[in-house]
Design a protein around this motif. Structure first.
Motif, short mmCIF file in Angstrom:
data_model
loop_
_atom_site.label_atom_id
_atom_site.label_comp_id
_atom_site.label_asym_id
_atom_site.label_seq_id
_atom_site.Cartn_x
_atom_site.Cartn_y
_atom_site.Cartn_z
N TRP A 52 30.12 6.80 14.17
CA TRP A 52 30.21 5.34 14.19
C TRP A 52 30.66 4.77 12.84
O TRP A 52 30.65 3.56 12.66
N ASN A 53 31.05 5.63 11.95
CA ASN A 53 31.55 5.16 10.66
C ASN A 53 32.97 4.64 10.82
O ASN A 53 33.73 5.11 11.66
N ILE A 54 33.34 3.64 10.03
CA ILE A 54 34.69 3.11 10.02
C ILE A 54 35.30 3.48 8.67
O ILE A 54 34.91 2.95 7.64
N ARG A 55 36.23 4.42 8.69
CA ARG A 55 36.77 4.95 7.44
C ARG A 55 38.20 5.43 7.65
O ARG A 55 38.75 5.31 8.75
N ARG A 56 38.81 5.96 6.60
CA ARG A 56 40.11 6.60 6.69
C ARG A 56 39.94 8.07 7.08
O ARG A 56 38.92 8.69 6.77
N TYR A 57 40.95 8.60 7.77
CA TYR A 57 40.91 10.00 8.21
C TYR A 57 42.15 10.72 7.69
O TYR A 57 43.26 10.18 7.76
N SER A 58 41.97 11.92 7.20
CA SER A 58 43.10 12.69 6.68
C SER A 58 43.94 13.24 7.83
O SER A 58 43.46 13.38 8.97
N ARG A 81 31.42 -1.20 17.05
CA ARG A 81 31.74 0.24 16.98
C ARG A 81 30.95 1.04 18.02
O ARG A 81 31.21 2.22 18.22
N PHE A 82 30.00 0.38 18.69
CA PHE A 82 29.18 1.05 19.71
C PHE A 82 29.67 0.67 21.10
O PHE A 82 29.81 -0.50 21.43
N SER A 83 29.91 1.66 21.95
CA SER A 83 30.49 1.41 23.27
C SER A 83 29.62 0.51 24.14
O SER A 83 30.13 -0.29 24.93
N LEU A 84 28.29 0.60 24.00
CA LEU A 84 27.41 -0.25 24.80
C LEU A 84 27.65 -1.72 24.52
O LEU A 84 27.77 -2.54 25.45
N PHE A 85 27.74 -2.09 23.25
CA PHE A 85 27.96 -3.49 22.89
C PHE A 85 29.37 -3.93 23.27
O PHE A 85 29.58 -5.08 23.66
N ARG A 86 30.34 -3.03 23.16
CA ARG A 86 31.71 -3.38 23.56
C ARG A 86 31.75 -3.72 25.05
O ARG A 86 32.36 -4.72 25.45
N ARG A 95 45.74 0.94 1.12
CA ARG A 95 45.57 -0.50 1.30
C ARG A 95 46.37 -1.02 2.49
O ARG A 95 45.93 -1.89 3.23
N HIS A 96 47.56 -0.45 2.69
CA HIS A 96 48.44 -0.93 3.76
C HIS A 96 48.39 -0.03 5.00
O HIS A 96 49.32 -0.02 5.81
N ALA A 97 47.31 0.73 5.12
CA ALA A 97 46.99 1.48 6.35
C ALA A 97 48.01 2.55 6.69
O ALA A 97 48.33 2.78 7.86
N HIS A 98 48.52 3.24 5.67
CA HIS A 98 49.41 4.36 5.90
C HIS A 98 48.66 5.68 5.92
O HIS A 98 49.22 6.73 5.60
N VAL A 99 47.42 5.61 6.27
CA VAL A 99 46.59 6.78 6.56
C VAL A 99 45.86 6.49 7.87
O VAL A 99 45.67 5.33 8.24
N PHE A 100 45.46 7.53 8.58
CA PHE A 100 44.83 7.33 9.88
C PHE A 100 43.54 6.52 9.75
O PHE A 100 42.73 6.73 8.84
N HIS A 101 43.36 5.61 10.70
CA HIS A 101 42.18 4.76 10.73
C HIS A 101 42.07 4.17 12.14
O HIS A 101 42.93 4.40 12.99
#
Length: 311
Positions: free
Chosen positions: A235-241, A31-36, A185-191
């Motif tokens: 840097w959090n990995i979550r759902r977004y409204s 999730r960090f650009s440096l490591f990517r 569960r099936h990713a029908h919200v932004f992520h």
């Protein structure tokens, strides 16, 4: 965060570390650009760029410019203009009609797509998503596509290293009154996905997808730029409204991708995206994923002995 939620997250992390240590550690750092950048650069130095210029060989995409697709992916997180031949679409559709798909991606909930209503009665719930398993070994057209030289050229250019094919997925999304739990569960919200230090996917519609048919939505240019409620939330990995997304990005960058059967696109799903819940017609989607490393979690391979039908 309450104490009980924190304890539960720690337990989940420890279980994941025990069973999938490489994948879990990757998700912590990718999730960090440096490591990517660091892992992408290091792998290119070790294994080379892996770009094969021999595009004159047999391909389903003779008119596609891999350099253009790679450039669009780099800039926008998505690239368009792919198209499967009609005969390939027809053969894959025949496969999906003759083969069991699995409700909620559960190996013990198989049914033929024509028997969906009966399957829903058996399960006493509506089915939002149903996936096919072992498509590479069961469907020759899918198996041939993953070795297409143009797709692999695009993969090498964008990944900046020898590409690794990590999985195919083929699934239906049905027009039902889905619960919030199923939609999440099936990713029908932004992520955004964290599948590797650098990765992307090809998507192909196998049915016509108009408004109301479950189109894929992506936010162009949102790679590494998710909405943040605080400094650490970056840097959090979550759902977004939908509200968070519309307040953060211009309307012009939030693209609902419609298209006819056979049309496809490439997307780095590190950018914000979601699937729309259909309201009119079912959507059938084929996905291929390429990455630097294969953690064994992105494929549809299942032991045939575990697959069970309910109708």
């Amino acid at each position: 965060m309450t104490r009980s939620i924190a304890i539960n997250k720690v337990r989940q992390l420890l279980v994941s570390l025990r069973h999938q240590p490489g994948y879990t550690l990757m998700r912590a750092f990718a999730r960090f650009s440096l490591f990517r950048w660091l892992f992408t650069y290091s792998r290119r130095m070790l294994v080379g760029e892996g770009v094969n210029p021999g595009l004159e060989v047999d391909t389903y995409f003779p008119d596609v410019d891999p350099v253009r697709v790679s450039r669009d992916l780099e800039r926008d997180g998505a690239a368009f203009g792919l198209k499967l031949p009609g005969h390939v679409v027809e053969k894959i559709l025949k496969f999906t009609g003759d083969t069991h798909c699995y409700a909620d991606r559960n190996v013990d909930k198989g049914f033929l797509v024509a028997d969906r209503v009966a399957a829903e009665k058996q399960l006493d719930k509506t089915i939002l998503v149903a996936q096919y398993f072992n498509t590479l070994s069961e469907c020759p057209e899918v198996a041939k596509l993953i070795s297409d030289p143009v797709l692999n050229q695009i993969a090498g250019l964008y990944l900046k290293s020898k590409p690794t094919f990590v999985g195919a997925n083929l699934w239906w999304t049905f027009p039902v009154d889905a619960t919030d739990e199923d939609r999440s569960r099936h990713a029908h919200v932004f992520h955004r996905d964290v599948d590797d230090f650098r990765f992307f996917k090809f998507f192909f519609y196998l049915t016509d997808v108009k408004e109301g048919d479950g189109a894929h939505v992506c936010v162009l240019g949102s790679q590494g730029k998710a909405p943040a409620k605080s400094f650490l939330d970056r840097w959090n990995i979550r759902r977004y409204s939908d509200e968070e997304v519309s307040e953060t990005y211009p309307d012009s960058s939030i693209v609902e991708i419609c298209g006819n059967a056979g049309e496809g696109f490439a997307e780095d799903t590190w950018c914000l995206h979601k699937g729309m819940t259909p309201t009119n017609s079912p959507r059938l989607l084929l996905q291929f994923q390429f990455a630097l490393f294969d953690y064994g979690v992105a494929n549809d391979i299942r032991d045939p002995e575990t697959l069970k039908a309910i109708t």
